[in-house]
Structures are given as structure tokens and as C-alpha cells.
Design an enzyme around this catalytic site. Sequence first.
Site, mmCIF file in Angstrom:
data_model
loop_
_atom_site.group_PDB
_atom_site.id
_atom_site.type_symbol
_atom_site.label_atom_id
_atom_site.label_comp_id
_atom_site.label_asym_id
_atom_site.label_seq_id
_atom_site.Cartn_x
_atom_site.Cartn_y
_atom_site.Cartn_z
ATOM 1 N N GLN A 1 -4.217 -5.535 6.792
ATOM 2 C CA GLN A 1 -4.894 -6.235 6.021
ATOM 3 C C GLN A 1 -5.053 -8.032 7.069
ATOM 4 O O GLN A 1 -5.702 -8.477 6.227
ATOM 5 C CB GLN A 1 -5.416 -6.657 4.454
ATOM 6 C CG GLN A 1 -5.332 -5.152 3.814
ATOM 7 C CD GLN A 1 -7.492 -4.549 3.537
ATOM 8 O OE1 GLN A 1 -8.030 -5.451 3.863
ATOM 9 N NE2 GLN A 1 -7.323 -3.806 3.445
ATOM 10 N N HIS B 1 0.636 -1.095 -0.210
ATOM 11 C CA HIS B 1 -0.874 0.152 -0.349
ATOM 12 C C HIS B 1 1.081 1.229 0.046
ATOM 13 O O HIS B 1 2.016 0.633 0.261
ATOM 14 C CB HIS B 1 -0.649 0.132 1.157
ATOM 15 C CG HIS B 1 -1.933 0.537 1.760
ATOM 16 N ND1 HIS B 1 -1.334 2.569 2.092
ATOM 17 C CD2 HIS B 1 -3.461 1.288 1.679
ATOM 18 C CE1 HIS B 1 -3.236 2.990 1.697
ATOM 19 N NE2 HIS B 1 -4.022 1.884 1.153
ATOM 20 N N CYS C 1 -4.800 2.732 -3.867
ATOM 21 C CA CYS C 1 -3.770 3.068 -3.027
ATOM 22 C C CYS C 1 -2.179 1.817 -3.101
ATOM 23 O O CYS C 1 -1.359 1.577 -2.501
ATOM 24 C CB CYS C 1 -3.674 2.814 -1.560
ATOM 25 S SG CYS C 1 -4.984 4.172 -1.018
ATOM 26 N N LYS D 1 -10.225 -0.831 10.668
ATOM 27 C CA LYS D 1 -10.769 -2.465 9.723
ATOM 28 C C LYS D 1 -10.988 -3.051 9.907
ATOM 29 O O LYS D 1 -10.815 -4.828 10.493
ATOM 30 C CB LYS D 1 -9.666 -2.577 9.103
ATOM 31 C CG LYS D 1 -8.835 -0.842 8.053
ATOM 32 C CD LYS D 1 -7.812 -1.115 6.924
ATOM 33 C CE LYS D 1 -7.231 -0.262 6.496
ATOM 34 N NZ LYS D 1 -7.757 0.447 4.768
ATOM 35 N N ASP E 1 2.871 -5.056 7.680
ATOM 36 C CA ASP E 1 1.810 -4.121 8.016
ATOM 37 C C ASP E 1 0.590 -5.021 7.835
ATOM 38 O O ASP E 1 0.341 -5.879 6.641
ATOM 39 C CB ASP E 1 1.698 -3.338 6.499
ATOM 40 C CG ASP E 1 0.533 -2.344 5.864
ATOM 41 O OD1 ASP E 1 -0.217 -2.839 7.067
ATOM 42 O OD2 ASP E 1 0.570 -1.408 5.082
HETATM 43 N N1 PMP Z 1 -1.271 -1.044 4.507
HETATM 44 C C1 PMP Z 1 -2.825 -1.839 3.688
HETATM 45 C C2 PMP Z 1 -1.971 -2.631 3.393
HETATM 46 C C3 PMP Z 1 -3.945 -0.877 4.359
HETATM 47 O O1 PMP Z 1 -5.245 -2.040 3.451
HETATM 48 C C4 PMP Z 1 -4.089 0.188 4.724
HETATM 49 C C5 PMP Z 1 -5.484 0.793 4.288
HETATM 50 N N2 PMP Z 1 -6.579 0.533 2.970
HETATM 51 C C6 PMP Z 1 -2.861 0.550 4.942
HETATM 52 C C7 PMP Z 1 -1.798 0.622 4.769
HETATM 53 C C8 PMP Z 1 -3.550 2.293 5.524
HETATM 54 O O2 PMP Z 1 -3.984 2.306 6.459
HETATM 55 P P1 PMP Z 1 -5.157 3.627 7.319
HETATM 56 O O3 PMP Z 1 -5.378 4.309 6.057
HETATM 57 O O4 PMP Z 1 -6.017 3.365 8.880
HETATM 58 O O5 PMP Z 1 -3.688 4.137 7.882
#
Ligand code: PMP
Length: 405
Positions: free
Chosen positions: A202, A122, A363, A225, A199
Site C-alpha cells: 500500500q 494484512h 484481510c 496496486k 510490505d
Molecule cells: N499486504 C497489504 C498491506 C495489502 O493491502 C495486500 C492486498 N490487499 C497484500 C499484502 C496482499 O497483496 P496481493 O493480494 O496482491 O498479494
Amino acid sequence: MIDIQKIRADFPILSLNVYGKPLVYMDNGATTQKPQIVIDTLIHMYSAQNANIHRGVHFLSEQATEAYERARQTVREFLNAELSQEIIFTAGVTSAINLVAFSYGERFVRAGDEIIVTVMEHHSNIVPWQMMCERKGARLRVVPVTDSGELDMDDYQRLLSPKTRLVALAHVSNTLGTVNPVREAVCLAHQAGAHVLVDGAQSVQHIPIDIQLIGCDFFAFSGHKLYGPTGIGVLYGRKELLDEMPPYQGGGDMVDCVRFEKTTYNELPFKFEAGTANYIDAVGLESAIRYVRSVGMDNILAHEQDLTQYALKELLKIKGLRMFGMSEKRVATFSFLLDNIHPYDTGMVLDKMGIAVRTGTHCTQPLMQRYGIEGTVRASMTFYNTRKEVDLLCEGLEKARQLFS
Ligand code: PMP
């Protein structure tokens, strides 16, 4: 086994109608819905327990402080981390990764060092490292992804070297649904003398997490999430590293003694929690963790695995559907394209049927570039989704195909 009807009744939003049709919510990768108990906890905090924490001697402040610190304990248990000082509340994964990229970077990264990320990250797990590399004169190296959406572990091993300071990788890809072999990745990195950030944005909502088993040095996730509130997240960090890292932000709560000549800092975890903490949402997150634990992470995993297999089988039956991400180890997140139909058009047709999916790059622009595409349709399911909803999704896709092909 979980009682799916009972579970769905816990989430008030799931009984909504959209355009006169029952909502089919399949955008859980972006954010999850909240059970009533989390909503009730937030109402209770604001109506009966609200006062700023850590500073007051009065009743309410002590109650709020106690609730906040209990939430930290609950997170520690949930992750199976060793120490509660290793649990830092942040605004989410993004702020957790930025914290590490800045603070770890200041302390441990020198010119010529290397940071490894993967193609499937991401943007939140790419850009902070790029910014840090620019500041420190370090170099970003990137692990490729195979056609089926898995990390190329041979290339990963080749990239690891004495220059590698840190590896940052997703536990689960938000676009492909791939579950990465994080334990193996950590072992290899440690053998090369590098640290690892996982990270978990997910993964925490789908897979039981044991930080000590994974063995990583940092782990981050977002409350929203995991059926919890927005604006709260967690950074787990190994104490020996956090102790050596400088504060990321200055302000109240993170200090010990403030003098114009020299200021000293608070101990862990407060050193990294400047300003008024988001104690209300931390307690909301605790409520969400209690909720998933009451359902049982193993039960959640079993239901989702069944759903994954069913959805995969049904989706692959659809003519002209091209799936991105075919790893055996996966969650129920599916990215695909239908014939030559623009993902946005497919998403619009589904929307009118009450089905919420996401379209675009999710993203993960470098991953889109890897596959030579502009974007995908992403249906991301979780334990409150059903086989019947998968059928509705497939019906919607057939309809889109007939309309646009
Ligand atoms: N890493 C991953 C794998 C994600 O899916 C996301 C959110 N889509 C993020 C980071 C960022 O999370 P947040 O916007 O809650 O900070």
C-alpha cells in the site's frame, strides 16, 4: 501539480457509467485501474513480442528476454535498489512474503527464535509467518496499535530482543491508511540484530520509495496496486541474504546443472524464479512504473495529500461517522462506520450511486478484533480521485444514514 482531467482520460475505465451514474472508483486499496498505456503494452507483448524467455536463440525469444530483463532494471531504479540481482519477480506481495517466510525460515530461523509482526498487518503478512513459526518452533510476537491507529513504538522496542530474527511490517496500513515509521523500525531492529521485511503493497503507489534510505532487508509489492497487471509482483532482497537462502521452488530456470546425484542452482535472481516467468506482466508492470514516473511520484504525493486533508475534513463532518485510523502520517484510505449501520448496507447504498468502496475486514481480522468491530466501510483513494468525488461519497453516506438510522 497534475492535470487531473488529463490523468483521468488516461484511464479508460474511469469514464464508465454504473447504474447510469459516473463511476466513482474508491476501491484502490484492493486494486487500481490501468492506464491505456499499460493495456497497450500488454496487447503489444502478445501481438508482437511473445516467446518464452531465457531459453531460445531465436529473435522473438531474445526480444522478450531483453524486455523482461529491462523491466527488472526499471523496478530496480524505481525502488532505488543497488543491484538488479536483488529484484525477484513474483506473482505479488503474497507470494513474495511466502518465499521469504519459507526460504529465510529454512536458513536463518531456529527453535526459540522470534518473529515480530504488528496488529495492523494484512493476513498475507501474518499467516506465512505463523506457518513458518509452526515449522521451525519459533514464536510470533505482535506489536500493538494505539487507538488512533499507530504502532506503539515503545512496545515495539520492548519486544525487540536477541531472540528476534525478523520483523515484518506494513509500510502503509491497507485498513487504517497509517504510514508507519519504517526507517525508524528498521534502525531499531538492526540494532537488535534482526532483519526486516517491509510490505509495500500500500505504499509504492502513493509514496516515493528509496530502499537504501529505508534500509530494509526485504521489500515486497504487487503490480496490480501500482496501476499494472495482476499476477506480477516484486520481492527486493538484500543480496547477502538471498545468496544464503535456499530456493523456494524447484523447476526450470532456477537450476544450473541437473543430475540425479546432485543438482546445482542458478545465480540470483533466477534461483528464485522457477518455471516460466510472467514476463508479459513484468513488462506491463514496467509500463506502469514508466507511467507513474512520467506523472511524477512527487506530484502524485502532493495531489493525494490535498485530497487526504479534504476528504478527512468532509468525512468527519458527517454525523455518526466513526473513523478508524487518525494518524497524522497517512494516505487517502479511510475506514469508518456510520452509526449502527452494517458496513454492507452502507456499501450497497453507495454502490447504487456508482460509488465503489470495500466493506468487511479487509484481510485484517486481528485489527478488527483490536477495535472490537466486525468490519468497516473502506474508501481508498488515489491520484485520479477528485474532491468532487469526495463530495459524492459524503452525499451517499448522508443518504445511507437517512435510510438506515
Ligand atoms: N499486504 C497489504 C498491506 C495489502 O493491502 C495486500 C492486498 N490487499 C497484500 C499484502 C496482499 O497483496 P496481493 O493480494 O496482491 O498479494
